[in-house]
Design a protein around this motif. Structure first.
Motif, PDB file in Angstrom:
ATOM      1  N   VAL A   1      -5.871  -4.360  10.192  1.00  0.00           N
ATOM      2  CA  VAL A   1      -6.363  -5.587   9.539  1.00  0.00           C
ATOM      3  C   VAL A   1      -6.023  -5.576   8.053  1.00  0.00           C
ATOM      4  O   VAL A   1      -5.530  -6.578   7.514  1.00  0.00           O
ATOM      5  N   SER A   2      -6.268  -4.467   7.381  1.00  0.00           N
ATOM      6  CA  SER A   2      -5.933  -4.417   5.951  1.00  0.00           C
ATOM      7  C   SER A   2      -4.425  -4.456   5.734  1.00  0.00           C
ATOM      8  O   SER A   2      -3.946  -5.038   4.745  1.00  0.00           O
ATOM      9  N   THR A   3      -3.662  -3.902   6.662  1.00  0.00           N
ATOM     10  CA  THR A   3      -2.202  -3.980   6.564  1.00  0.00           C
ATOM     11  C   THR A   3      -1.739  -5.422   6.734  1.00  0.00           C
ATOM     12  O   THR A   3      -0.886  -5.908   5.974  1.00  0.00           O
TER      13      THR A   3
ATOM     14  N   MET B   1      -1.043 -10.720  -7.116  1.00  0.00           N
ATOM     15  CA  MET B   1      -0.430  -9.398  -7.207  1.00  0.00           C
ATOM     16  C   MET B   1      -1.483  -8.289  -7.155  1.00  0.00           C
ATOM     17  O   MET B   1      -1.325  -7.327  -6.435  1.00  0.00           O
ATOM     18  N   VAL B   2      -2.566  -8.444  -7.919  1.00  0.00           N
ATOM     19  CA  VAL B   2      -3.609  -7.423  -7.929  1.00  0.00           C
ATOM     20  C   VAL B   2      -4.275  -7.338  -6.555  1.00  0.00           C
ATOM     21  O   VAL B   2      -4.518  -6.237  -6.055  1.00  0.00           O
ATOM     22  N   LEU B   3      -4.549  -8.489  -5.927  1.00  0.00           N
ATOM     23  CA  LEU B   3      -5.160  -8.490  -4.595  1.00  0.00           C
ATOM     24  C   LEU B   3      -4.259  -7.764  -3.599  1.00  0.00           C
ATOM     25  O   LEU B   3      -4.737  -6.959  -2.795  1.00  0.00           O
ATOM     26  N   THR B   4      -2.967  -8.021  -3.658  1.00  0.00           N
ATOM     27  CA  THR B   4      -2.026  -7.353  -2.757  1.00  0.00           C
ATOM     28  C   THR B   4      -2.055  -5.845  -2.969  1.00  0.00           C
ATOM     29  O   THR B   4      -2.065  -5.079  -2.006  1.00  0.00           O
ATOM     30  N   GLN B   5      -2.101  -5.414  -4.224  1.00  0.00           N
ATOM     31  CA  GLN B   5      -2.146  -3.977  -4.503  1.00  0.00           C
ATOM     32  C   GLN B   5      -3.440  -3.345  -3.997  1.00  0.00           C
ATOM     33  O   GLN B   5      -3.416  -2.256  -3.421  1.00  0.00           O
ATOM     34  N   VAL B   6      -4.547  -4.036  -4.177  1.00  0.00           N
ATOM     35  CA  VAL B   6      -5.827  -3.528  -3.671  1.00  0.00           C
ATOM     36  C   VAL B   6      -5.774  -3.422  -2.149  1.00  0.00           C
ATOM     37  O   VAL B   6      -6.209  -2.417  -1.566  1.00  0.00           O
ATOM     38  N   LEU B   7      -5.229  -4.442  -1.512  1.00  0.00           N
ATOM     39  CA  LEU B   7      -5.118  -4.417  -0.050  1.00  0.00           C
ATOM     40  C   LEU B   7      -4.148  -3.334   0.414  1.00  0.00           C
ATOM     41  O   LEU B   7      -4.381  -2.692   1.447  1.00  0.00           O
ATOM     42  N   LEU B   8      -3.083  -3.112  -0.347  1.00  0.00           N
ATOM     43  CA  LEU B   8      -2.152  -2.026   0.002  1.00  0.00           C
ATOM     44  C   LEU B   8      -2.817  -0.658  -0.113  1.00  0.00           C
ATOM     45  O   LEU B   8      -2.597   0.214   0.733  1.00  0.00           O
ATOM     46  N   VAL B   9      -3.638  -0.478  -1.129  1.00  0.00           N
ATOM     47  CA  VAL B   9      -4.371   0.783  -1.264  1.00  0.00           C
ATOM     48  C   VAL B   9      -5.318   0.946  -0.072  1.00  0.00           C
ATOM     49  O   VAL B   9      -5.377   2.010   0.554  1.00  0.00           O
ATOM     50  N   ALA B  10      -6.057  -0.125   0.257  1.00  0.00           N
ATOM     51  CA  ALA B  10      -6.976  -0.068   1.400  1.00  0.00           C
ATOM     52  C   ALA B  10      -6.220   0.213   2.694  1.00  0.00           C
ATOM     53  O   ALA B  10      -6.658   1.035   3.511  1.00  0.00           O
ATOM     54  N   ALA B  11      -5.086  -0.445   2.871  1.00  0.00           N
ATOM     55  CA  ALA B  11      -4.290  -0.239   4.086  1.00  0.00           C
ATOM     56  C   ALA B  11      -3.769   1.200   4.154  1.00  0.00           C
ATOM     57  O   ALA B  11      -3.792   1.827   5.222  1.00  0.00           O
TER      58      ALA B  11
ATOM     59  N   ALA C   1     -10.989   2.702  10.250  1.00  0.00           N
ATOM     60  CA  ALA C   1      -9.718   3.240  10.726  1.00  0.00           C
ATOM     61  C   ALA C   1      -9.117   2.395  11.837  1.00  0.00           C
ATOM     62  O   ALA C   1      -8.079   1.763  11.649  1.00  0.00           O
ATOM     63  N   PHE C   2      -9.756   2.368  12.990  1.00  0.00           N
ATOM     64  CA  PHE C   2      -9.114   1.771  14.157  1.00  0.00           C
ATOM     65  C   PHE C   2      -8.746   0.305  13.938  1.00  0.00           C
ATOM     66  O   PHE C   2      -7.627  -0.107  14.227  1.00  0.00           O
TER      67      PHE C   2
END
Length: 159
Positions: A67-69, A1-11, A61-62
């Motif tokens: 990738v993060s998404t 869950m925490v990893l997903t949230q971190v990745l969502l923030v990055a995305a 960005a590009f």
């Protein structure tokens, strides 16, 4: 869950950066180019295009946004936010396809022709860009990336 949230923030952040780049071209770069004669317009666009292809832009960005998404989608597939993240990924893919099919060939044609001497070379290079087509399809990228960032922002509230 925490990893997903971190990745969502990055995305979300990288999607916002990507949207900002496309929007800057829409409201500043391309309108400024229309005000210039062929030679300085071609020189400006050529310099910008050569400068933007750099590791920071590509990573943050590009490629960073899709990738993060995709990573957020993969780690959070069971989350209620997955459909919003999937929508964002599809929108990023639309922007990537538009870039590859519309913008890169025109940018490359301008760069190839920009090396010539004189007004004729600049006029030919500018014609190769097909500014109206470039601008129209850039608006597709703007909308796709802004909506992708919004989808990811909403996904953050659900994760």
């Amino acid at each position: 869950m925490v990893l997903t949230q971190v990745l969502l923030v990055a995305a979300t952040l990288t999607s916002g950066l990507l949207a900002g780049v496309y929007l800057l071209y829409a409201h500043t770069v391309m309108p400024a180019m229309t005000l210039l004669p062929d030679e300085p317009a071609v020189a400006m666009f050529d310099a910008l295009d050569r400068s933007i292809v750099n590791p920071v832009f590509i990573a943050t960005a590009f490629l960073g946004a899709p990738v993060s998404t995709a990573a957020a989608l993969a780690t959070g597939w069971g989350d209620p936010s997955r459909w919003w993240v999937l929508a964002a990924l599809v929108l990023h893919l639309v922007g990537t396809v538009v870039t590859a099919a519309v913008h890169l060939p025109r940018n490359d044609a301008l760069k190839r022709m920009a090396g010539g001497d004189g007004r004729y070379a600049a006029t030919t290079a500018r014609a190769a860009l097909e500014e109206a087509t470039w601008v129209r399809w850039n608006l597709v990228r703007v909308v796709a990336s802004v909506v992708a960032a919004a989808c990811l922002g909403w996904a953050l509230t659900l994760a």
